[in-house]
Design a protein around this motif. Structure first.
Motif, PDB file in Angstrom:
ATOM      1  N   TYR A  79       0.834  -1.194   0.000  1.00 27.36           N
ATOM      2  CA  TYR A  79       0.000   0.000   0.000  1.00 27.36           C
ATOM      3  C   TYR A  79       0.878   1.256   0.000  1.00 27.36           C
ATOM      4  O   TYR A  79       1.956   1.273   0.595  1.00 27.36           O
ATOM      5  N   ASN A  80       0.382   2.291  -0.627  1.00 25.44           N
ATOM      6  CA  ASN A  80       1.011   3.604  -0.550  1.00 25.44           C
ATOM      7  C   ASN A  80       0.390   4.319   0.646  1.00 25.44           C
ATOM      8  O   ASN A  80      -0.785   4.680   0.623  1.00 25.44           O
ATOM      9  N   VAL A  81       1.165   4.520   1.686  1.00 26.58           N
ATOM     10  CA  VAL A  81       0.648   5.049   2.946  1.00 26.58           C
ATOM     11  C   VAL A  81       0.119   6.470   2.769  1.00 26.58           C
ATOM     12  O   VAL A  81      -0.879   6.845   3.388  1.00 26.58           O
ATOM     13  N   ALA A  82       0.748   7.265   1.909  1.00 26.59           N
ATOM     14  CA  ALA A  82       0.297   8.638   1.697  1.00 26.59           C
ATOM     15  C   ALA A  82      -1.121   8.677   1.124  1.00 26.59           C
ATOM     16  O   ALA A  82      -1.867   9.613   1.370  1.00 26.59           O
ATOM     17  N   GLU A  83      -1.504   7.666   0.367  1.00 23.32           N
ATOM     18  CA  GLU A  83      -2.859   7.592  -0.180  1.00 23.32           C
ATOM     19  C   GLU A  83      -3.805   6.826   0.743  1.00 23.32           C
ATOM     20  O   GLU A  83      -5.004   7.067   0.734  1.00 23.32           O
ATOM     21  N   LEU A  84      -3.256   5.905   1.526  1.00 20.12           N
ATOM     22  CA  LEU A  84      -4.087   5.040   2.362  1.00 20.12           C
ATOM     23  C   LEU A  84      -4.701   5.787   3.548  1.00 20.12           C
ATOM     24  O   LEU A  84      -5.880   5.594   3.856  1.00 20.12           O
ATOM     25  N   VAL A  85      -3.942   6.634   4.192  1.00 20.22           N
ATOM     26  CA  VAL A  85      -4.442   7.335   5.382  1.00 20.22           C
ATOM     27  C   VAL A  85      -5.651   8.205   5.036  1.00 20.22           C
ATOM     28  O   VAL A  85      -6.686   8.115   5.706  1.00 20.22           O
ATOM     29  N   PRO A  86      -5.587   9.043   3.988  1.00 23.62           N
ATOM     30  CA  PRO A  86      -6.801   9.805   3.645  1.00 23.62           C
ATOM     31  C   PRO A  86      -7.967   8.904   3.236  1.00 23.62           C
ATOM     32  O   PRO A  86      -9.123   9.219   3.520  1.00 23.62           O
ATOM     33  N   LEU A  87      -7.672   7.783   2.610  1.00 19.42           N
ATOM     34  CA  LEU A  87      -8.726   6.847   2.220  1.00 19.42           C
ATOM     35  C   LEU A  87      -9.452   6.295   3.448  1.00 19.42           C
ATOM     36  O   LEU A  87     -10.686   6.241   3.477  1.00 19.42           O
TER      37      LEU A  87
END
Length: 166
Positions: A79-87
């Protein structure tokens, strides 16, 4: 007569030089006093900054962005954490839009109002803390979350608390 004029001019210039010396000395001492005050103030500010940095470090201890193990957990799964947290936050906020009572908040709201999640904080790769309110009552939630094989998020309420209304 010329001699008296030169003597008067000499005395006048001596007095002028003396006045300039005393005045500049006073200005110099005043500037040094101000400079000492600024140095002391700068030292206090440095101490304040140090205290605030320590406090910020303590407050950010349970924070997903600073938790290398939690970040590594998701990165190891691809997973790309920078995209996962807002998701994750967006999916939890989307639950506010569902019809009827909120699916996670176990408390009923006042008539005509709706319980909604206001603030979300990811603690690590499994836990979330959130607060909720209907404008009159408010409380906090402890939620766990998982991402299954199909990359679907599931939230599970572990504990909740509703503040008493006075």
């Amino acid at each position: 007569m010329k001699q008296k004029i030169f003597i008067y001019l000499f005395v006048f210039s001596i007095l002028l030089i003396l006045f300039q010396y005393v005045n500049s000395k006073r200005v110099f001492e005043d500037m040094n006093h101000k400079l000492d005050g600024y140095k002391a103030q700068a030292e206090r500010y440095k101490d304040s900054i140090s205290v605030l940095q320590d406090e910020n470090l303590d407050l950010s201890h349970f924070n997903f962005e600073r938790n290398e193990d939690a970040i590594s957990y998701f990165e190891n799964q691809g997973y790309n954490v920078a995209e996962l947290v807002p998701l994750i936050k967006d999916e939890l906020y989307k639950l506010n839009e569902e019809k009827g009572e909120h699916p996670i908040i176990p408390y009923a709201s006042e008539e005509g109002k709706r319980m909604m999640i206001n603030t979300i904080k990811l603690l690590n790769h499994k836990w979330i803390i959130a607060d909720f309110s209907d404008g009159h009552y408010w409380g906090e939630l402890f939620i766990t979350y998982q991402i299954n094989q199909d990359k679907q998020l599931t939230f599970s309420l572990v504990e909740s608390f509703l503040y008493p209304f006075n």
